[in-house]
Design a protein around this motif. Structure first.
Motif, mmCIF file in Angstrom:
data_model
loop_
_atom_site.group_PDB
_atom_site.id
_atom_site.type_symbol
_atom_site.label_atom_id
_atom_site.label_comp_id
_atom_site.label_asym_id
_atom_site.label_seq_id
_atom_site.Cartn_x
_atom_site.Cartn_y
_atom_site.Cartn_z
ATOM 1 N N GLY A 8 -63.749 34.342 50.712
ATOM 2 C CA GLY A 8 -64.251 35.633 51.142
ATOM 3 C C GLY A 8 -63.969 35.875 52.618
ATOM 4 N N GLY A 9 -64.198 37.103 53.036
ATOM 5 C CA GLY A 9 -63.984 37.431 54.436
ATOM 6 C C GLY A 9 -63.925 38.916 54.658
ATOM 7 N N LEU A 10 -63.470 39.291 55.843
ATOM 8 C CA LEU A 10 -63.356 40.693 56.227
ATOM 9 C C LEU A 10 -61.889 41.109 56.173
ATOM 10 N N VAL A 11 -61.640 42.223 55.516
ATOM 11 C CA VAL A 11 -60.273 42.700 55.380
ATOM 12 C C VAL A 11 -60.285 44.224 55.455
ATOM 13 N N GLN A 12 -59.197 44.793 55.918
ATOM 14 C CA GLN A 12 -59.097 46.247 55.976
ATOM 15 C C GLN A 12 -58.732 46.801 54.610
ATOM 16 N N ALA A 13 -59.104 48.033 54.381
ATOM 17 C CA ALA A 13 -58.748 48.691 53.134
ATOM 18 C C ALA A 13 -57.239 48.616 52.915
ATOM 19 N N GLY A 14 -56.871 48.319 51.684
ATOM 20 C CA GLY A 14 -55.463 48.150 51.359
ATOM 21 C C GLY A 14 -54.985 46.714 51.464
ATOM 22 N N GLY A 15 -55.803 45.877 52.032
ATOM 23 C CA GLY A 15 -55.434 44.482 52.212
ATOM 24 C C GLY A 15 -55.723 43.630 50.977
ATOM 25 N N SER A 16 -55.518 42.326 51.132
ATOM 26 C CA SER A 16 -55.657 41.386 50.019
ATOM 27 C C SER A 16 -56.496 40.181 50.434
ATOM 28 N N LEU A 17 -57.138 39.621 49.443
ATOM 29 C CA LEU A 17 -57.852 38.354 49.592
ATOM 30 C C LEU A 17 -57.692 37.574 48.307
ATOM 31 N N ARG A 18 -57.772 36.261 48.415
ATOM 32 C CA ARG A 18 -57.723 35.411 47.235
ATOM 33 C C ARG A 18 -58.945 34.511 47.224
ATOM 34 N N LEU A 19 -59.731 34.634 46.193
ATOM 35 C CA LEU A 19 -60.896 33.787 46.018
ATOM 36 C C LEU A 19 -60.548 32.625 45.101
ATOM 37 N N SER A 20 -61.165 31.497 45.348
ATOM 38 C CA SER A 20 -61.013 30.358 44.459
ATOM 39 C C SER A 20 -62.380 29.766 44.173
ATOM 40 N N CYS A 21 -62.489 29.118 43.036
ATOM 41 C CA CYS A 21 -63.759 28.509 42.633
ATOM 42 C C CYS A 21 -63.466 27.269 41.810
ATOM 43 N N GLY A 22 -63.904 26.130 42.307
ATOM 44 C CA GLY A 22 -63.705 24.879 41.612
ATOM 45 C C GLY A 22 -64.991 24.356 41.015
ATOM 46 N N ALA A 23 -64.877 23.769 39.845
ATOM 47 C CA ALA A 23 -66.039 23.199 39.161
ATOM 48 C C ALA A 23 -65.961 21.681 39.211
ATOM 49 N N SER A 24 -67.092 21.055 39.472
ATOM 50 C CA SER A 24 -67.158 19.593 39.511
ATOM 51 C C SER A 24 -68.525 19.141 39.021
ATOM 52 N N GLY A 25 -68.608 17.848 38.759
ATOM 53 C CA GLY A 25 -69.889 17.325 38.329
ATOM 54 C C GLY A 25 -69.762 16.524 37.054
ATOM 55 N N ARG A 26 -70.816 16.554 36.269
ATOM 56 C CA ARG A 26 -70.833 15.755 35.049
ATOM 57 C C ARG A 26 -69.772 16.257 34.071
ATOM 58 N N THR A 27 -69.460 15.438 33.125
ATOM 59 C CA THR A 27 -68.452 15.792 32.132
ATOM 60 C C THR A 27 -68.892 17.024 31.353
ATOM 61 N N PHE A 28 -68.004 17.974 31.251
ATOM 62 C CA PHE A 28 -68.315 19.172 30.500
ATOM 63 C C PHE A 28 -67.016 19.784 29.988
ATOM 64 N N THR A 29 -67.162 20.671 29.068
ATOM 65 C CA THR A 29 -66.025 21.412 28.524
ATOM 66 C C THR A 29 -66.150 22.859 28.959
ATOM 67 N N THR A 30 -65.093 23.389 29.499
ATOM 68 C CA THR A 30 -65.114 24.773 29.955
ATOM 69 C C THR A 30 -64.624 25.688 28.843
ATOM 70 N N TYR A 31 -65.446 26.674 28.482
ATOM 71 C CA TYR A 31 -64.983 27.703 27.548
ATOM 72 C C TYR A 31 -64.314 28.827 28.328
ATOM 73 N N GLY A 32 -64.902 29.174 29.445
ATOM 74 C CA GLY A 32 -64.330 30.229 30.265
ATOM 75 C C GLY A 32 -64.989 30.298 31.621
ATOM 76 N N MET A 33 -64.380 31.036 32.502
ATOM 77 C CA MET A 33 -64.953 31.285 33.822
ATOM 78 C C MET A 33 -64.831 32.759 34.138
ATOM 79 N N GLY A 34 -65.612 33.171 35.101
ATOM 80 C CA GLY A 34 -65.589 34.575 35.448
ATOM 81 C C GLY A 34 -65.958 34.806 36.895
ATOM 82 N N TRP A 35 -65.673 36.003 37.342
ATOM 83 C CA TRP A 35 -66.072 36.465 38.662
ATOM 84 C C TRP A 35 -66.995 37.668 38.487
ATOM 85 N N PHE A 36 -68.054 37.649 39.247
ATOM 86 C CA PHE A 36 -69.019 38.735 39.249
ATOM 87 C C PHE A 36 -69.232 39.157 40.700
ATOM 88 N N ARG A 37 -69.789 40.325 40.898
ATOM 89 C CA ARG A 37 -70.074 40.758 42.266
ATOM 90 C C ARG A 37 -71.351 41.576 42.303
#
Length: 118
Positions: A8-37
């Motif tokens: 995340g960060g500050l950007v001017q209109a028309g600009g771009s940003l790239r978000l990333s999200c990593g999962a860690s921890g106990r063993t699990f199976t991922t069905y899906g991931m999502g972004w919310f705001r």
């Protein structure tokens, strides 16, 4: 399971940003991931989701054609490429992970603030 969102960060209109999200921890199976705001004074809304097994994606109408969700299965990480950003995209962005096909997200990240200036 812990989710950590970055980018995340500050950007001017028309600009771009790239978000990333990593999962860690106990063993699990991922069905899906999502972004919310959640923008100030508004309810949280879904931005985009991706199904792990086949990469099937969903986008909110407000971001179609501007945002791209992707995943790296080996790293258990999802990304959100945000282009042509608008001031209305200003919000705290949260990543989330679901382990079953229930439509419910079981784990949530801490949120990262995206601010788009006009």
């Amino acid at each position: 399971v812990q989710l950590q969102a970055f980018g995340g960060g500050l950007v001017q209109a028309g600009g771009s940003l790239r978000l990333s999200c990593g999962a860690s921890g106990r063993t699990f199976t991922t069905y899906g991931m999502g972004w919310f705001r959640q923008a100030p004074g508004k309810e949280r809304e879904v931005v985009a989701t991706i199904r792990w097994i086949d990469g099937r994606t969903y986008y909110a109408d407000s971001v179609k054609g501007r945002f791209t969700i992707s995943r790296d299965i080996a790293k258990n990480t999802e990304y959100l490429q945000m282009d042509s950003l608008k001031p209305v995209d200003t919000a705290v962005y949260y990543c989330a992970l679901s382990v079953l096909a229930t439509g419910r997200y079981d784990f949530w990240g801490q949120g990262t603030l995206v601010t788009v200036s006009s």
